[in-house]
Motif scaffolding. Structure first.
Motif, PDB file in Angstrom:
ATOM      1  N   GLY A  47      -7.308  55.474  59.597  1.00 56.71           N
ATOM      2  CA  GLY A  47      -5.931  55.887  59.395  1.00 56.71           C
ATOM      3  C   GLY A  47      -5.427  55.598  57.997  1.00 56.71           C
ATOM      4  N   SER A  48      -4.305  56.196  57.666  1.00 55.77           N
ATOM      5  CA  SER A  48      -3.683  55.998  56.368  1.00 55.77           C
ATOM      6  C   SER A  48      -3.339  54.532  56.182  1.00 55.77           C
ATOM      7  CB  SER A  48      -2.426  56.859  56.268  1.00 55.77           C
ATOM      8  OG  SER A  48      -1.797  56.661  55.028  1.00 55.77           O
ATOM      9  N   GLY A  49      -3.663  54.011  55.002  1.00 58.41           N
ATOM     10  CA  GLY A  49      -3.357  52.625  54.692  1.00 58.41           C
ATOM     11  C   GLY A  49      -4.486  51.676  54.982  1.00 58.41           C
ATOM     12  N   ILE A  50      -5.588  52.146  55.547  1.00 53.53           N
ATOM     13  CA  ILE A  50      -6.710  51.274  55.874  1.00 53.53           C
ATOM     14  C   ILE A  50      -7.823  51.503  54.874  1.00 53.53           C
ATOM     15  CG2 ILE A  50      -8.413  50.655  57.634  1.00 53.53           C
ATOM     16  CD1 ILE A  50      -6.492  51.636  59.724  1.00 53.53           C
ATOM     17  N   PRO A  51      -8.289  50.441  54.191  1.00 54.87           N
ATOM     18  CA  PRO A  51      -9.367  50.625  53.213  1.00 54.87           C
ATOM     19  C   PRO A  51     -10.685  50.871  53.911  1.00 54.87           C
ATOM     20  CG  PRO A  51      -8.923  48.308  53.502  1.00 54.87           C
ATOM     21  CD  PRO A  51      -7.888  49.045  54.320  1.00 54.87           C
ATOM     22  N   PRO A  52     -11.704  51.350  53.200  1.00 50.79           N
ATOM     23  CA  PRO A  52     -13.019  51.513  53.794  1.00 50.79           C
ATOM     24  C   PRO A  52     -13.499  50.196  54.375  1.00 50.79           C
ATOM     25  CG  PRO A  52     -12.935  52.512  51.630  1.00 50.79           C
ATOM     26  CD  PRO A  52     -11.661  51.736  51.803  1.00 50.79           C
ATOM     27  N   PRO A  53     -14.296  50.230  55.434  1.00 49.75           N
ATOM     28  CA  PRO A  53     -14.706  49.002  56.099  1.00 49.75           C
ATOM     29  C   PRO A  53     -15.704  48.217  55.276  1.00 49.75           C
ATOM     30  CG  PRO A  53     -15.904  50.854  57.001  1.00 49.75           C
ATOM     31  CD  PRO A  53     -14.902  51.422  56.038  1.00 49.75           C
ATOM     32  N   PRO A  54     -15.700  46.879  55.375  1.00 47.03           N
ATOM     33  CA  PRO A  54     -16.733  46.083  54.724  1.00 47.03           C
ATOM     34  C   PRO A  54     -18.048  46.248  55.468  1.00 47.03           C
ATOM     35  CG  PRO A  54     -15.361  44.688  56.080  1.00 47.03           C
ATOM     36  CD  PRO A  54     -14.732  46.059  56.093  1.00 47.03           C
ATOM     37  N   ALA A  55     -19.135  45.791  54.858  1.00 48.48           N
ATOM     38  CA  ALA A  55     -20.447  45.936  55.479  1.00 48.48           C
ATOM     39  C   ALA A  55     -20.575  44.976  56.635  1.00 48.48           C
ATOM     40  CB  ALA A  55     -21.537  45.663  54.457  1.00 48.48           C
ATOM     41  N   THR A  56     -21.256  45.400  57.680  1.00 47.49           N
ATOM     42  CA  THR A  56     -21.721  44.560  58.744  1.00 47.49           C
ATOM     43  C   THR A  56     -23.208  44.420  58.523  1.00 47.49           C
ATOM     44  OG1 THR A  56     -21.910  46.524  60.113  1.00 47.49           O
ATOM     45  CG2 THR A  56     -19.877  45.294  60.260  1.00 47.49           C
ATOM     46  N   ALA A  57     -23.836  43.339  59.528  1.00 52.61           N
ATOM     47  CA  ALA A  57     -25.208  42.970  59.192  1.00 52.61           C
ATOM     48  C   ALA A  57     -25.772  43.874  58.031  1.00 52.61           C
ATOM     49  CB  ALA A  57     -26.141  42.968  60.381  1.00 52.61           C
ATOM     50  N   GLN A 112     -21.104  43.577  41.284  1.00 47.93           N
ATOM     51  CA  GLN A 112     -20.300  42.435  41.722  1.00 47.93           C
ATOM     52  C   GLN A 112     -19.097  42.881  42.553  1.00 47.93           C
ATOM     53  OE1 GLN A 112     -18.815  39.976  38.503  1.00 47.93           O
ATOM     54  NE2 GLN A 112     -17.074  39.290  39.733  1.00 47.93           N
ATOM     55  N   ALA A 113     -18.408  43.932  42.106  1.00 49.42           N
ATOM     56  CA  ALA A 113     -17.218  44.417  42.806  1.00 49.42           C
ATOM     57  C   ALA A 113     -17.553  44.899  44.210  1.00 49.42           C
ATOM     58  CB  ALA A 113     -16.558  45.530  42.007  1.00 49.42           C
ATOM     59  N   LEU A 114     -18.633  45.645  44.349  1.00 49.38           N
ATOM     60  CA  LEU A 114     -18.994  46.177  45.660  1.00 49.38           C
ATOM     61  C   LEU A 114     -19.505  45.078  46.583  1.00 49.38           C
ATOM     62  CD1 LEU A 114     -20.669  49.582  44.736  1.00 49.38           C
ATOM     63  CD2 LEU A 114     -18.307  49.117  45.378  1.00 49.38           C
ATOM     64  N   SER A 115     -20.091  44.053  46.009  1.00 47.04           N
ATOM     65  CA  SER A 115     -20.591  42.952  46.835  1.00 47.04           C
ATOM     66  C   SER A 115     -19.446  42.203  47.511  1.00 47.04           C
ATOM     67  CB  SER A 115     -21.401  41.981  45.973  1.00 47.04           C
ATOM     68  OG  SER A 115     -22.562  42.599  45.461  1.00 47.04           O
ATOM     69  N   SER A 116     -18.246  42.286  46.933  1.00 47.08           N
ATOM     70  CA  SER A 116     -17.109  41.600  47.536  1.00 47.08           C
ATOM     71  C   SER A 116     -16.560  42.350  48.746  1.00 47.08           C
ATOM     72  CB  SER A 116     -15.987  41.426  46.499  1.00 47.08           C
ATOM     73  OG  SER A 116     -15.400  42.675  46.166  1.00 47.08           O
ATOM     74  N   GLY A 117     -16.884  43.628  48.857  1.00 45.96           N
ATOM     75  CA  GLY A 117     -16.339  44.416  49.957  1.00 45.96           C
ATOM     76  C   GLY A 117     -17.373  45.003  50.872  1.00 45.96           C
ATOM     77  N   TYR A 118     -18.604  45.149  50.376  1.00 47.70           N
ATOM     78  CA  TYR A 118     -19.674  45.722  51.185  1.00 47.70           C
ATOM     79  C   TYR A 118     -20.822  44.731  51.249  1.00 47.70           C
ATOM     80  CZ  TYR A 118     -17.269  50.202  51.292  1.00 47.70           C
ATOM     81  OH  TYR A 118     -16.367  51.201  51.539  1.00 47.70           O
ATOM     82  N   GLN A 119     -22.024  45.191  51.006  1.00 50.21           N
ATOM     83  CA  GLN A 119     -23.177  44.327  50.900  1.00 50.21           C
ATOM     84  C   GLN A 119     -23.627  44.355  49.449  1.00 50.21           C
ATOM     85  OE1 GLN A 119     -25.806  46.790  53.384  1.00 50.21           O
ATOM     86  NE2 GLN A 119     -27.023  47.155  51.562  1.00 50.21           N
ATOM     87  N   ARG A 120     -24.618  43.571  49.114  1.00 40.76           N
ATOM     88  CA  ARG A 120     -25.124  43.609  47.742  1.00 40.76           C
ATOM     89  C   ARG A 120     -26.079  44.782  47.598  1.00 40.76           C
ATOM     90  NH1 ARG A 120     -24.903  40.617  43.338  1.00 40.76           N
ATOM     91  NH2 ARG A 120     -26.610  40.700  41.836  1.00 40.76           N
ATOM     92  N   PHE A 121     -25.736  45.714  46.727  1.00 38.45           N
ATOM     93  CA  PHE A 121     -26.552  46.890  46.491  1.00 38.45           C
ATOM     94  C   PHE A 121     -27.580  46.620  45.407  1.00 38.45           C
ATOM     95  CE2 PHE A 121     -22.617  48.680  48.223  1.00 38.45           C
ATOM     96  CZ  PHE A 121     -23.119  49.537  49.176  1.00 38.45           C
TER      97      PHE A 121
END
Length: 240
Positions: free
Chosen positions: A26-36, A93-102
């Motif tokens: 929905g509007s206002g929700i950021p993309p989800p962080p990574a799981t396992a 570094q930026a993506l690692s804070s919200g997802y997984q380490r790429f």
């Protein structure tokens, strides 16, 4: 709704697929962080991207009004020299804070696809926001087809995931794609999200390039050798 022929629906950002019907944010929700777009399958269109909340106080930072604060915070934390741009290491570094380490290879592919043509392998706030939203859409697709929640998808699940967004990939091509991530013993037949993202963006990115040479969306095109090389080589050298 506009028709896009045999290539599937148009997306809002480079290599950002449409979400499957079962997934939406929905509007206002950021993309989800990574799981396992395929020539045989026409997916449904699901709009042009993920909505973000409204906070115009961030406009001066270079982000568009309405960008989610989490996106801005991740960018600003990574922008260590306060230049307003981030390079490949800062993006990792930026993506690692919200997802997984790429992997750095995937990061370089993302830089290649999202950077401003006038910038040399660095991205600004608006490109970063588009990239972040794109990852949220790819993540939603990955999680939809990771049916056992193992954090990996098989060759069959990869085929079905790509089919869901409009790409019917021949079995030999799938085998070639997945072999790139072989562990050296010929045993690896599953992809984690990092590898899945790289696969998906290569498939979609090359398809978009081919579409430019196939204006009637017939699934065929006549290319000169120079044109062919200029289409394919950037996807090979940009992130290796």
């Amino acid at each position: 709704m506009a028709s896009f022929g045999r290539y599937g629906s148009q997306s809002y950002a480079p290599s950002a697929p449409s979400l499957p019907e079962e997934q939406s944010y929905g509007s206002g929700i950021p993309p989800p962080p990574a799981t396992a777009n395929s020539y045989a399958h026409q997916p449904h269109s699901h709009g042009h991207g993920i909505g973000y909340g409204q906070d115009c106080s961030y406009e001066r930072s270079g982000f568009s009004p309405g960008t989610h604060p989490d996106v801005i915070r991740s960018f600003q934390m990574a922008d260590s020299d306060r230049s307003g741009f981030i390079d490949e290491n800062e993006l990792q570094q930026a993506l690692s804070s919200g997802y997984q380490r790429f992997s750095l290879g995937t990061i370089r592919l993302l830089m290649f696809l999202f950077k401003n043509p006038n910038e040399h392998f660095r991205i600004g706030p608006k490109e970063f926001a588009a990239l972040w939203g794109c990852l949220g859409q790819w993540r939603a697709i990955f999680e939809r087809f990771d049916k056992d929640r193992s954090g990996k998808i098989s060759l069959t699940e990869l085929r079905d995931a790509l089919y869901s967004i409009g790409y019917v990939i021949p079995q030999p091509v799938l085998q070639l794609l997945i072999s790139k991530y072989d562990n050296g013993g010929g045993q690896r037949d599953e992809l984690n999200f990092d590898s899945f993202l790289e696969c998906g963006m290569i498939v979609k990115g090359l398809t978009e390039k081919f579409k430019e040479k196939d204006p009637r969306y017939a699934g065929t095109a006549t290319l000169s050798y120079d044109t062919f090389m200029s289409m394919v080589i950037p996807f090979i050298v940009s992130y290796n």
